[in-house]
Structures are given as structure tokens and as C-alpha cells.
Design a protein around this motif. Structure first.
Motif, PDB file in Angstrom:
ATOM      1  N   TYR A  56       0.828  -1.204   0.000  1.00 20.34           N
ATOM      2  CA  TYR A  56       0.000   0.000   0.000  1.00 20.34           C
ATOM      3  C   TYR A  56       0.864   1.256   0.000  1.00 20.34           C
ATOM      4  CZ  TYR A  56      -4.483  -2.376   0.872  1.00 20.34           C
ATOM      5  OH  TYR A  56      -5.623  -3.133   0.772  1.00 20.34           O
ATOM      6  N   GLU A  59       5.652   1.480  -4.497  1.00 19.24           N
ATOM      7  CA  GLU A  59       5.301   1.294  -5.911  1.00 19.24           C
ATOM      8  C   GLU A  59       5.992   0.097  -6.541  1.00 19.24           C
ATOM      9  OE1 GLU A  59       2.891   3.129  -7.500  1.00 19.24           O
ATOM     10  OE2 GLU A  59       2.624   3.843  -5.438  1.00 19.24           O
ATOM     11  N   GLN A 116       6.576  -3.121 -11.013  1.00 14.73           N
ATOM     12  CA  GLN A 116       6.042  -1.780 -10.787  1.00 14.73           C
ATOM     13  C   GLN A 116       4.535  -1.913 -10.587  1.00 14.73           C
ATOM     14  OE1 GLN A 116       7.677   1.268 -10.706  1.00 14.73           O
ATOM     15  NE2 GLN A 116       5.716   2.206 -10.188  1.00 14.73           N
ATOM     16  N   LYS A 117       4.044  -1.458  -9.446  1.00 12.37           N
ATOM     17  CA  LYS A 117       2.616  -1.577  -9.127  1.00 12.37           C
ATOM     18  C   LYS A 117       1.773  -0.779 -10.120  1.00 12.37           C
ATOM     19  CE  LYS A 117       1.068   0.533  -5.413  1.00 12.37           C
ATOM     20  NZ  LYS A 117       0.847   0.846  -3.984  1.00 12.37           N
ATOM     21  N   ILE A 118       0.705  -1.409 -10.605  1.00 13.00           N
ATOM     22  CA  ILE A 118      -0.251  -0.739 -11.489  1.00 13.00           C
ATOM     23  C   ILE A 118      -1.495  -0.362 -10.704  1.00 13.00           C
ATOM     24  CG2 ILE A 118      -1.713  -0.963 -13.533  1.00 13.00           C
ATOM     25  CD1 ILE A 118       0.345  -2.990 -14.633  1.00 13.00           C
ATOM     26  N   GLU A 119      -2.157  -1.364 -10.110  1.00 11.61           N
ATOM     27  CA  GLU A 119      -3.376  -1.114  -9.345  1.00 11.61           C
ATOM     28  C   GLU A 119      -3.662  -2.296  -8.429  1.00 11.61           C
ATOM     29  OE1 GLU A 119      -6.655  -0.656 -12.050  1.00 11.61           O
ATOM     30  OE2 GLU A 119      -6.308  -2.574 -12.989  1.00 11.61           O
ATOM     31  N   PHE A 120      -4.687  -2.147  -7.600  1.00  7.46           N
ATOM     32  CA  PHE A 120      -5.083  -3.237  -6.712  1.00  7.46           C
ATOM     33  C   PHE A 120      -6.589  -3.195  -6.492  1.00  7.46           C
ATOM     34  CE2 PHE A 120      -3.736   0.324  -4.094  1.00  7.46           C
ATOM     35  CZ  PHE A 120      -4.777   0.471  -3.180  1.00  7.46           C
ATOM     36  N   LYS A 121      -7.112  -4.366  -6.076  1.00  6.32           N
ATOM     37  CA  LYS A 121      -8.553  -4.511  -5.882  1.00  6.32           C
ATOM     38  C   LYS A 121      -8.807  -5.557  -4.813  1.00  6.32           C
ATOM     39  CE  LYS A 121     -12.710  -5.994  -8.192  1.00  6.32           C
ATOM     40  NZ  LYS A 121     -13.540  -5.760  -9.301  1.00  6.32           N
ATOM     41  N   PHE A 129      -3.201  -7.476  -6.695  1.00  6.41           N
ATOM     42  CA  PHE A 129      -2.370  -6.417  -7.261  1.00  6.41           C
ATOM     43  C   PHE A 129      -1.974  -6.805  -8.675  1.00  6.41           C
ATOM     44  CE2 PHE A 129      -1.949  -5.503  -2.836  1.00  6.41           C
ATOM     45  CZ  PHE A 129      -1.620  -4.160  -2.740  1.00  6.41           C
ATOM     46  N   THR A 130      -1.910  -5.819  -9.548  1.00  8.03           N
ATOM     47  CA  THR A 130      -1.322  -6.037 -10.862  1.00  8.03           C
ATOM     48  C   THR A 130      -0.030  -5.221 -10.930  1.00  8.03           C
ATOM     49  OG1 THR A 130      -2.736  -4.310 -11.830  1.00  8.03           O
ATOM     50  CG2 THR A 130      -3.449  -6.612 -12.080  1.00  8.03           C
ATOM     51  N   ARG A 132       3.521  -4.305 -13.563  1.00  9.09           N
ATOM     52  CA  ARG A 132       4.247  -4.321 -14.832  1.00  9.09           C
ATOM     53  C   ARG A 132       5.680  -4.774 -14.542  1.00  9.09           C
ATOM     54  NH1 ARG A 132       3.530   0.553 -15.835  1.00  9.09           N
ATOM     55  NH2 ARG A 132       5.528   1.350 -15.127  1.00  9.09           N
TER      56      ARG A 132
END
Length: 157
Positions: A56, A59, A116-121, A129-130, A132
Motif C-alpha cells: 500500500y 510502488e 512496478q505496481k499498477i493497481e489493486f482490488k 495487485f497487478t 508491470r
């Protein structure tokens, strides 16, 4: 008979996360590549963990493909929480860390990927987490698998 989600034999990974100059490592098996170009990974991180707290607030992370000889790390990295066990101190004391692209990582892994963090849900008892892929390095073709851990009775089926 095993449950359907335990029929496959996925690799065992350690996700290294970073916050305030400290590294924490967690064991992950809910990991999959979801795109070839660009290369994107999805990783489910269990709630109420140091790994989730770090992700959280960060990155980047390093996904480490564990080598079969590293099966002994699973208990301390996966069955103990970084919220009350200093995994970095344990790994340093046992001379198991090295630097890779300015990140502390495990020595002797089969491969590593800088993410590299893209987004999370939110997804049930995990947060998805997704990431790259930024950089990667392969070292050994052998990878620790969930089946190896079951045979060695480190995890439950």
C-alpha cells in the motif's frame, strides 16, 4: 482427493516488499502472468500482513522464484507474519540476502522480477495487485513447487 485449486503444481515465490529502508518477504503461490506485451503479473496478497502494508505504501516489489533448495525458508517467510517477526534480521543473520538493482533480495533464487505496481482490488481474503515487469533475471531452470512442499509436509493440501 485434492481440491481443484490444489491439482496444479505452481511455483513457490517470495514477494519482497519494501518500506522505510526495510525489506519484508512473504511466500506467494497465487501468482500468474496475465499479459505478454507488456508483461503484467497478478499477485494476490493476504490481508492483515506486513507485505500488504508495504505494498500500500510502495510502488515496487521483487518477485523471486524460489529454488528447490530454499524450501526451508517457507516456514519463516510464509508461516510467520512480518508484523511481529523481523524477516530482514533473520535473513541477514543467516547471510541469505544480496543486493540486486538496489533492492535487497534472497541469494540463490531461480529467477527475479522487478515489478512496478499498477493497481489493486479487494478480492475476498486477499487483495489482488497487478504489476508491470520492469527488469528480470533468470539463474536456474529448477523452481520450488507447491507439490515439493506438500511432499515435504511444509504446507497443507
Amino acid at each position: 482427493m485434492r481440491r481443484p485449486w490444489n491439482l496444479i503444481d505452481p511455483p513457490v515465490y517470495s514477494l519482497a516488499t519494501y518500506c522505510d529502508g526495510q525489506v519484508n518477504m512473504n511466500i506467494c503461490t497465487y501468482v500468474t502472468a496475465i499479459s505478454m506485451e507488456p508483461k503484467i503479473y497478478a499477485i494476490a496478497i493476504y490481508k492483515n500482513t506486513k507485505t500488504l502494508e508495504n505494498m500500500y505504501n510502495s510502488e515496487q516489489a521483487v518477485l523471486q522464484f524460489l529454488h528447490p533448495e530454499q524450501f526451508k525458508l517457507v516456514k519463516n517467510l510464509g508461516q510467520r507474519t512480518g508484523l511481529n517477526f523481523n524477516k530482514q534480521a533473520y535473513l541477514k543473520k543467516n547471510n541469505l540476502l544480496e543486493s540486486w538493482n538496489d533492492y535487497e533480495v534472497l541469494k540463490n533464487t531461480s529467477a527475479r522480477i522487478l515489478l512496478q505496481k499498477i493497481e489493486f482490488k479487494e478480492t475476498g481474503d486477499h487483495i489482488l495487485f497487478t504489476f508491470r515487469t520492469e527488469k528480470y533475471k533468470s539463474y536456474h531452470p529448477e523452481v520450488l513447487t507447491s507439490e515439493t512442499l506438500r511432499i515435504k509436509k511444509i504446507i497443507r493440501a
